[in-house]
Scaffold this motif. Structure first.
Motif, mmCIF file in Angstrom:
data_model
loop_
_atom_site.group_PDB
_atom_site.id
_atom_site.type_symbol
_atom_site.label_atom_id
_atom_site.label_comp_id
_atom_site.label_asym_id
_atom_site.label_seq_id
_atom_site.Cartn_x
_atom_site.Cartn_y
_atom_site.Cartn_z
ATOM 1 N N GLY A 171 0.782 -1.223 0.000
ATOM 2 C CA GLY A 171 0.000 0.000 0.000
ATOM 3 C C GLY A 171 0.821 1.284 0.000
ATOM 4 O O GLY A 171 0.251 2.376 0.018
ATOM 5 N N GLU A 172 2.144 1.173 -0.031
ATOM 6 C CA GLU A 172 3.011 2.340 -0.033
ATOM 7 C C GLU A 172 3.682 2.497 -1.405
ATOM 8 O O GLU A 172 3.779 1.540 -2.180
ATOM 9 N N THR A 173 4.145 3.722 -1.683
ATOM 10 C CA THR A 173 4.963 3.949 -2.866
ATOM 11 C C THR A 173 6.404 3.652 -2.477
ATOM 12 O O THR A 173 7.159 4.532 -2.056
ATOM 13 N N ASN A 174 6.768 2.390 -2.560
ATOM 14 C CA ASN A 174 8.089 1.947 -2.116
ATOM 15 C C ASN A 174 9.177 2.465 -3.042
ATOM 16 O O ASN A 174 9.058 2.383 -4.268
ATOM 17 N N VAL A 175 10.229 2.987 -2.443
ATOM 18 C CA VAL A 175 11.360 3.517 -3.204
ATOM 19 C C VAL A 175 12.608 2.704 -2.859
ATOM 20 O O VAL A 175 12.944 2.546 -1.684
ATOM 21 N N TRP A 176 13.253 2.204 -3.905
ATOM 22 C CA TRP A 176 14.554 1.564 -3.735
ATOM 23 C C TRP A 176 15.593 2.435 -4.432
ATOM 24 O O TRP A 176 15.545 2.622 -5.646
ATOM 25 N N LEU A 177 16.505 2.984 -3.653
ATOM 26 C CA LEU A 177 17.576 3.814 -4.189
ATOM 27 C C LEU A 177 18.808 2.957 -4.458
ATOM 28 O O LEU A 177 19.160 2.098 -3.643
ATOM 29 N N PHE A 178 19.476 3.235 -5.565
ATOM 30 C CA PHE A 178 20.695 2.522 -5.914
ATOM 31 C C PHE A 178 21.849 3.515 -5.968
ATOM 32 O O PHE A 178 21.785 4.523 -6.686
ATOM 33 N N VAL A 179 22.883 3.220 -5.194
ATOM 34 C CA VAL A 179 24.034 4.115 -5.134
ATOM 35 C C VAL A 179 25.309 3.326 -5.425
ATOM 36 O O VAL A 179 25.336 2.097 -5.314
ATOM 37 N N GLY A 180 26.371 4.056 -5.765
ATOM 38 C CA GLY A 180 27.641 3.408 -6.065
ATOM 39 C C GLY A 180 28.407 4.214 -7.088
ATOM 40 O O GLY A 180 27.847 5.099 -7.752
ATOM 41 N N VAL A 181 29.691 3.951 -7.220
ATOM 42 C CA VAL A 181 30.525 4.722 -8.138
ATOM 43 C C VAL A 181 30.253 4.311 -9.575
ATOM 44 O O VAL A 181 29.597 3.295 -9.842
ATOM 45 N N ASN A 182 30.751 5.121 -10.506
ATOM 46 C CA ASN A 182 30.576 4.825 -11.925
ATOM 47 C C ASN A 182 31.225 3.491 -12.294
ATOM 48 O O ASN A 182 32.303 3.160 -11.805
ATOM 49 N N GLY A 183 30.544 2.751 -13.162
ATOM 50 C CA GLY A 183 31.131 1.545 -13.726
ATOM 51 C C GLY A 183 30.893 0.263 -12.959
ATOM 52 O O GLY A 183 31.352 -0.802 -13.391
ATOM 53 N N VAL A 184 30.182 0.332 -11.843
ATOM 54 C CA VAL A 184 29.976 -0.886 -11.047
ATOM 55 C C VAL A 184 28.775 -1.695 -11.523
ATOM 56 O O VAL A 184 28.604 -2.847 -11.123
ATOM 57 N N GLY A 185 27.916 -1.077 -12.345
ATOM 58 C CA GLY A 185 26.754 -1.801 -12.860
ATOM 59 C C GLY A 185 25.441 -1.408 -12.211
ATOM 60 O O GLY A 185 24.511 -2.225 -12.172
ATOM 61 N N LYS A 186 25.334 -0.173 -11.726
ATOM 62 C CA LYS A 186 24.077 0.258 -11.077
ATOM 63 C C LYS A 186 22.886 0.192 -12.020
ATOM 64 O O LYS A 186 21.854 -0.387 -11.705
ATOM 65 N N THR A 187 23.028 0.823 -13.182
ATOM 66 C CA THR A 187 21.906 0.908 -14.108
ATOM 67 C C THR A 187 21.481 -0.472 -14.587
ATOM 68 O O THR A 187 20.285 -0.780 -14.659
ATOM 69 N N THR A 188 22.447 -1.319 -14.892
ATOM 70 C CA THR A 188 22.129 -2.686 -15.317
ATOM 71 C C THR A 188 21.447 -3.460 -14.198
ATOM 72 O O THR A 188 20.500 -4.225 -14.444
ATOM 73 N N THR A 189 21.905 -3.252 -12.969
ATOM 74 C CA THR A 189 21.286 -3.929 -11.823
ATOM 75 C C THR A 189 19.827 -3.509 -11.673
ATOM 76 O O THR A 189 18.949 -4.343 -11.418
ATOM 77 N N ILE A 190 19.556 -2.218 -11.845
ATOM 78 C CA ILE A 190 18.169 -1.726 -11.770
ATOM 79 C C ILE A 190 17.320 -2.405 -12.838
ATOM 80 O O ILE A 190 16.194 -2.856 -12.574
ATOM 81 N N GLY A 191 17.850 -2.490 -14.054
ATOM 82 C CA GLY A 191 17.105 -3.124 -15.133
ATOM 83 C C GLY A 191 16.808 -4.583 -14.852
ATOM 84 O O GLY A 191 15.679 -5.053 -15.038
ATOM 85 N N LYS A 192 17.804 -5.330 -14.384
ATOM 86 C CA LYS A 192 17.610 -6.753 -14.091
ATOM 87 C C LYS A 192 16.618 -6.952 -12.951
ATOM 88 O O LYS A 192 15.759 -7.843 -13.005
ATOM 89 N N LEU A 193 16.742 -6.117 -11.922
ATOM 90 C CA LEU A 193 15.838 -6.257 -10.780
ATOM 91 C C LEU A 193 14.423 -5.839 -11.160
ATOM 92 O O LEU A 193 13.440 -6.446 -10.705
ATOM 93 N N GLY A 194 14.309 -4.820 -12.001
ATOM 94 C CA GLY A 194 12.986 -4.402 -12.475
ATOM 95 C C GLY A 194 12.299 -5.509 -13.249
ATOM 96 O O GLY A 194 11.099 -5.742 -13.097
ATOM 97 N N LYS A 195 13.054 -6.211 -14.069
ATOM 98 C CA LYS A 195 12.494 -7.340 -14.830
ATOM 99 C C LYS A 195 12.000 -8.415 -13.878
ATOM 100 O O LYS A 195 10.917 -8.972 -14.051
ATOM 101 N N ARG A 196 12.794 -8.717 -12.872
ATOM 102 C CA ARG A 196 12.403 -9.759 -11.913
ATOM 103 C C ARG A 196 11.144 -9.373 -11.156
ATOM 104 O O ARG A 196 10.248 -10.199 -10.964
ATOM 105 N N GLU A 197 11.064 -8.121 -10.727
ATOM 106 C CA GLU A 197 9.886 -7.680 -9.975
ATOM 107 C C GLU A 197 8.647 -7.646 -10.858
ATOM 108 O O GLU A 197 7.546 -7.990 -10.419
#
Length: 375
Positions: A171-197
Motif C-alpha cells: 500500500g506504499e509507494t516503495n522507493v529503492w535507491l541505488f548508489v555506487g561509483v561509476n562503472g559498477v553496474g548500477k543501471t544494469t542492476t536496476i534493469g535486471k531487478l525491475g524485470k524480476r519484480e
C-alpha cells in the motif's frame, strides 16, 4: 458336306477376328495388368481400397498445427559453477593442506594465505583463524579434512544474518535507491531487478536520476521497455533530486508498487557529491515516497576498494544492503565477508553472469561451499 462348309466359315471368321484384336492387346500391354500385390504370408499388411491414378496431381498435406512454445523457467545459476575464478585463487592452498597427514604450522600459514588471497581482508582472516584454532583445540581436531570443514562452518556463521530480503510495504509507494561509483553496474542492476519484480506481478517505475552520465537514461530506458516499466527522466545535467521526486509522484499517481531510482555514480571521495546524494535520500523519503531499501552496488573485482566505497556511502545514505556484481569474473569473492565483518551490511544480491536471470539472492552457505570446494 454342308456341315463341313459351315465349320470352315466359322473358323475363318474367328481367325480374322483374332488377327484384328491381338495387335491392340499387345499395344496396351501393362496397362491391363493389375498392380502387383504381395502374396499372403510374407509379413506385409495389405490395405484394400480404391486405386487412384496419381498422375501429376499435387498432394496437399493438411497443415500441421504447431504447438505453442513451451515456457521454460530460467535455470538459477550455480555458485559452484560461476565462482571458478575465486575458487582457483585458493584451490592450490587447500590442496596443499589436504595433502598433509596432520595439522602443522604450514597448514595454518596456507589457510591464512588462502583467505587473504580471496580478499577476505587481514582483520577478518585473523578473526576466522583464531576462532578455528580454538575449536581445533577444544574438539581435538587432527585431520586436515575436518579442519577445512571447521573453517567453512566459521565463515558461514560470520555471514549469517536473520534477513536478506528486499523490503517493501504493502500500500506504499516503495522507493529503492541505488548508489555506487561509476562503472559498477548500477543501471544494469536496476534493469535486471525491475524485470524480476515485473515478472512476479509488480508495477514498476524507473527514475533516471543519473543525469551526469549521458548514456545512463538511454540505457535505463532500454531496460524499462524490456520489462514493461514506466521511465521518468529529465534533461541531461538536471537536478537528480527533482527527477527522483517526479518519479515518486508518477509512481503514486499510477498506484505503482515500486520505484527504482538510479543516482549519479561520482567518485566517493568528493564531498560535494556525497552531499548531493544525501539530498536525493531526503527527497526520496518525502510523501508520498517511502524508502524501504538503499542498495549499494559494488563491483566484486575491485576487492578492498569496494570496502572503502561501502564505508563512505553508508555514512552518507544509510545503506541497507549490498549488491555485489561481477562475482563470477572475480578472484576476490571474499570481499563478501569483509563487507559484512566491517560494516555489518548484508549482501542481498549478487551478479553471477550477464543475463537478467543471473542476478540472484545471495546464499551464504552455497557461496562458502563453492569457494572452498576441492573437487
Amino acid at each position: 458336306m454342308e456341315i463341313v462348309v459351315i465349320l470352315v466359315v466359322i473358323g475363318v471368321v474367328l481367325g480374322v477376328g483374332l488377327a484384328l484384336v491381338a495387335p491392340r492387346l499387345r499395344s496396351r500391354g501393362p496397362e491391363l495388368e493389375p498392380p502387383a500385390r504381395p502374396s499372403v504370408g510374407q509379413g506385409t499388411a495389405v490395405e484394400e481400397g480404391p486405386e487412384v491414378d496419381g498422375g501429376d496431381v499435387d498432394v496437399l498435406e493438411p497443415p500441421v498445427e504447431e504447438a505453442p512454445p513451451e515456457v521454460v523457467a530460467p535455470v538459477r545459476p550455480s555458485f559452484r559453477e560461476r565462482l571458478s575464478k575465486a575458487r582457483g585463487t585458493v584451490s592450490g592452498y587447500l590442496g596443499s593442506i589436504l595433502s598433509r597427514s596432520a595439522i602443522d604450522d604450514e597448514t595454518w600459514d596456507d589457510l591464512e594465505e588462502a583467505l587473504i588471497r580471496a580478499d577476505v581482508g587481514v582483520g577478518p582472516a585473523t578473526e576466522v583463524l583464531d576462532a578455528v584454532r580454538a575449536r581445533v583445540k577444544a574438539d581435538g581436531i587432527e585431520s586436515p579434512e575436518v579442519l577445512l570443514e571447521a573453517v567453512k562452518d566459521e565463515v558461514k556463521a560470520r555471514l549469517h544474518v536473520d534477513d536478506r530480503t528486499l523490503h517493501s510495504d504493502e500500500g506504499e509507494t516503495n522507493v529503492w535507491l541505488f548508489v555506487g561509483v561509476n562503472g559498477v553496474g548500477k543501471t544494469t542492476t536496476i534493469g535486471k531487478l525491475g524485470k524480476r519484480e515485473a515478472e512476479v506481478g509488480r508495477t514498476v517505475v524507473m527514475a533516471a536520476g543519473d543525469t551526469f552520465r549521458a548514456a545512463a537514461a538511454e540505457q535505463l530506458g532500454t531496460w524499462a521497455e524490456r520489462c514493461g516499466a514506466t521511465l521518468v527522466r529529465g534533461a541531461e545535467g538536471a537536478d537528480p533530486s527533482s527527477i527522483v521526486f517526479d518519479g515518486i509522484t508518477k509512481a503514486a499517481s499510477m498506484g505503482a508498487d515500486l520505484l527504482l531510482a538510479d543516482t549519479a555514480g561520482r567518485l566517493h571521495n568528493k564531498t560535494n557529491l556525497m552531499d548531493e546524494l544525501r539530498k536525493v535520500r531526503r527527497v526520496a523519503g518525502k510523501e508520498p515516497g517511502h524508502v524501504t531499501e538503499v542498495l549499494l552496488v559494488i563491483d566484486a573485482t575491485t576487492g578492498q576498494n569496494g570496502l572503502a566505497q561501502a564505508r563512505v556511502f553508508t555514512e552518507a545514505v544509510e545503506v541497507t544492503g549490498v549488491v555485489l556484481t561481477k562475482l563470477d569474473g572475480s578472484a576476490k569473492g571474499g570481499i563478501v565477508l569483509a563487507i559484512q565483518a566491517d560494516l555489518g551490511i548484508p549482501v542481498k544480491l549478487v551478479g553471477l553472469g550477464e543475463t537478467a536471470d543471473d542476478l540472484v539472492a545471495f546464499d551464504p552457505d552455497e557461496f562458502v561451499d563453492a569457494l572452498f570446494a576441492t573437487d
